[in-house]
Design a protein around this motif. Structure first.
Motif, short mmCIF file in Angstrom:
data_model
loop_
_atom_site.label_atom_id
_atom_site.label_comp_id
_atom_site.label_asym_id
_atom_site.label_seq_id
_atom_site.Cartn_x
_atom_site.Cartn_y
_atom_site.Cartn_z
N HIS A 137 78.87 36.80 1.78
CA HIS A 137 79.34 38.15 1.48
C HIS A 137 79.57 38.91 2.79
CE1 HIS A 137 77.87 36.96 -2.45
NE2 HIS A 137 78.34 38.08 -2.98
N ILE A 138 80.48 38.39 3.59
CA ILE A 138 80.79 38.96 4.89
C ILE A 138 82.30 38.94 5.06
CG2 ILE A 138 78.62 38.22 5.96
CD1 ILE A 138 80.19 35.86 7.19
N GLU A 139 82.76 39.58 6.12
CA GLU A 139 84.18 39.53 6.46
C GLU A 139 84.33 38.81 7.80
OE1 GLU A 139 86.44 40.45 4.48
OE2 GLU A 139 85.41 41.80 3.07
N PRO A 140 85.35 37.98 7.97
CA PRO A 140 86.33 37.59 6.96
C PRO A 140 85.76 36.51 6.04
CG PRO A 140 86.82 36.45 8.99
CD PRO A 140 85.66 37.36 9.29
N ILE A 141 86.35 36.38 4.87
CA ILE A 141 85.97 35.32 3.93
C ILE A 141 86.97 34.18 4.09
CG2 ILE A 141 85.70 34.71 1.50
CD1 ILE A 141 85.00 37.70 1.04
N VAL A 142 86.51 33.05 4.59
CA VAL A 142 87.41 31.92 4.78
C VAL A 142 87.64 31.21 3.45
CG1 VAL A 142 86.77 31.58 7.20
CG2 VAL A 142 85.50 30.37 5.41
N THR A 143 88.75 30.51 3.36
CA THR A 143 89.11 29.78 2.14
C THR A 143 88.73 28.32 2.30
OG1 THR A 143 90.92 31.32 1.68
CG2 THR A 143 91.01 29.17 0.60
N LEU A 144 87.73 27.88 1.53
CA LEU A 144 87.20 26.52 1.63
C LEU A 144 87.54 25.73 0.37
CD1 LEU A 144 83.64 27.49 2.93
CD2 LEU A 144 85.41 26.34 4.28
N PRO A 145 87.95 24.47 0.51
CA PRO A 145 88.31 23.66 -0.67
C PRO A 145 87.08 23.05 -1.33
CG PRO A 145 88.67 22.39 1.33
CD PRO A 145 88.20 23.75 1.77
N ILE A 146 86.92 23.26 -2.61
CA ILE A 146 85.81 22.71 -3.38
C ILE A 146 86.25 21.38 -4.01
CG2 ILE A 146 84.30 23.04 -5.39
CD1 ILE A 146 83.62 24.86 -3.05
N GLY A 147 85.47 20.32 -3.73
CA GLY A 147 85.77 19.01 -4.29
C GLY A 147 86.64 18.15 -3.40
N LEU A 148 86.97 18.62 -2.20
CA LEU A 148 87.79 17.87 -1.26
C LEU A 148 86.89 17.24 -0.20
CD1 LEU A 148 90.99 17.58 -0.76
CD2 LEU A 148 90.57 19.07 1.20
#
Length: 349
Positions: free
Chosen positions: A319-330
């Motif tokens: 719950h911080i900035e920036p929020i990175v986009t991480l792939p789930i299941g990869l």
């Protein structure tokens, strides 16, 4: 007697041949092949949903609409987007129906929740997973959305995304991560970000990674909010963690509660399955005022160090900035000394 013996031998040979040709069934369904959603493109339609807590102010919805337009995409509102059932964004079946509808809509490329809060676990039994598997598309979020992205991945093997909700800040670095993973289909390497400006020096002091156990490991990336993830352990909505890389984050919890949640994961056998582990940020998780409280570091080390798997603490995930986009299941590779998560392939097609 001779013909009877020949008959028995013939039947036995036939049975053995059948076993060789058809492996024994374990009773567990075969894991479906991994599914990747189509990438975002300029002009893609993004469905805005409210699967967890309610949205009380129309202005907040307007903000998310502007966010989607600012990304160069076209917003589409779910039918129940402004519904309210107490603290929830509408009745469970209605919130699930909005998600099912967007997965069924061939014009919608991605699904973006307004916010987290609470409620996604309640809608998991009402999602149409066959429909979702036949119509793979991007769904992204964090916090309570952990249940949604993990549940869909567990039931369909669709790569989902731990990333921004609609009402996050969408500053430059956050938007850049979102675009590179979901639009450019890059195989990114994630690590704690550093900025050169004077105004960011305090942030650099705050977000430092610490190695628990050095080494590298590969496995599918699974994770999210500790409380939410712990709440679905033992259900059919928890992805298979054998050989996985697990990441956890939390917010505003007493240390003893973090200990309780991690102890639950331990005695449920979750930690023993892992190839690697990452603990992110726990904003507002300070030691209790009472004498003798453990620190957060002590709790995490107590549970993770004995595993002997590559692991580190302090990743900029949470719950911080920036929020990175991480792939789930990869599949990813982690380096616990450098504090990196490296995607091994693109997450979208």
């Amino acid at each position: 007697m001779s013909s009877r013996r020949q008959f028995i031998e013939t039947v036995a040979k036939s049975a053995i041949a059948t076993l060789i040709a058809s492996p024994l069934k374990s009773g567990k369904a075969a894991t479906p092949p991994i599914l990747k959603p189509a990438r975002l493109k300029p002009g893609s339609i993004v469905g805005i949903v409210s699967p967890a807590s309610a949205t009380f102010l129309r202005e907040e919805l307007d903000i998310v609409i502007d966010v989607v337009r600012g990304l160069g995409m076209v917003p589409k509102l779910a039918p129940h987007i402004l519904d309210r059932y107490g603290y929830l964004g509408g009745k469970d079946k209605d919130r699930a129906a909005d998600i099912n509808q967007f997965f069924a809509d061939p014009k919608v490329t991605a699904i973006l929740p307004m916010r987290g809060g609470w409620g996604c676990s309640r809608i998991l039994p009402y999602l149409d997973y066959q429909l979702i598997r036949k119509n793979p598309k991007i769904i992204v979020g964090f916090s309570d959305i952990t249940a949604l992205i993990l549940g869909i991945n567990a039931k369909t093997n669709l790569v989902t995304f731990h990333g921004p909700n609609g009402l996050t800040s969408w500053r430059t670095k956050q938007t850049d991560s979102f675009r590179r993973v979901l639009e450019s289909a890059e195989t990114m390497t994630f690590q704690n970000l550093k900025d050169d400006g004077d105004e960011s020096r305090l942030m650099q002091l705050k977000y430092r990674q610490q190695t628990i156990t050095p080494g590298r490991a590969q496995g599918k990336l699974i994770g999210g909010n500790l409380s939410v993830l712990s709440g679905i352990v033992g259900s059919p909505y928890m992805p298979d963690l054998n050989g996985a890389i697990l990441f956890l984050e939390e917010i505003n919890e007493n240390i003893y509660r973090i200990d309780r949640l991690m102890t639950h994961l331990k005695i449920a056998g979750v930690f023993n399955k892992l190839a690697g582990f990452i603990f992110g940020q726990c904003k507002g998780c300070s030691p209790d005022a009472d004498y003798g409280s453990l620190t957060l570091e002590e709790v995490v080390w107590d549970h993770i160090q004995p595993l002997g798997i590559p692991s580190w603490y302090g990743a900029m995930i949470g719950h911080i900035e920036p929020i990175v986009t991480l792939p789930i299941g990869l599949d990813v590779e982690i380096d616990a000394t450098a504090g990196t998560i490296r995607m091994l392939e693109p997450a979208v097609v």
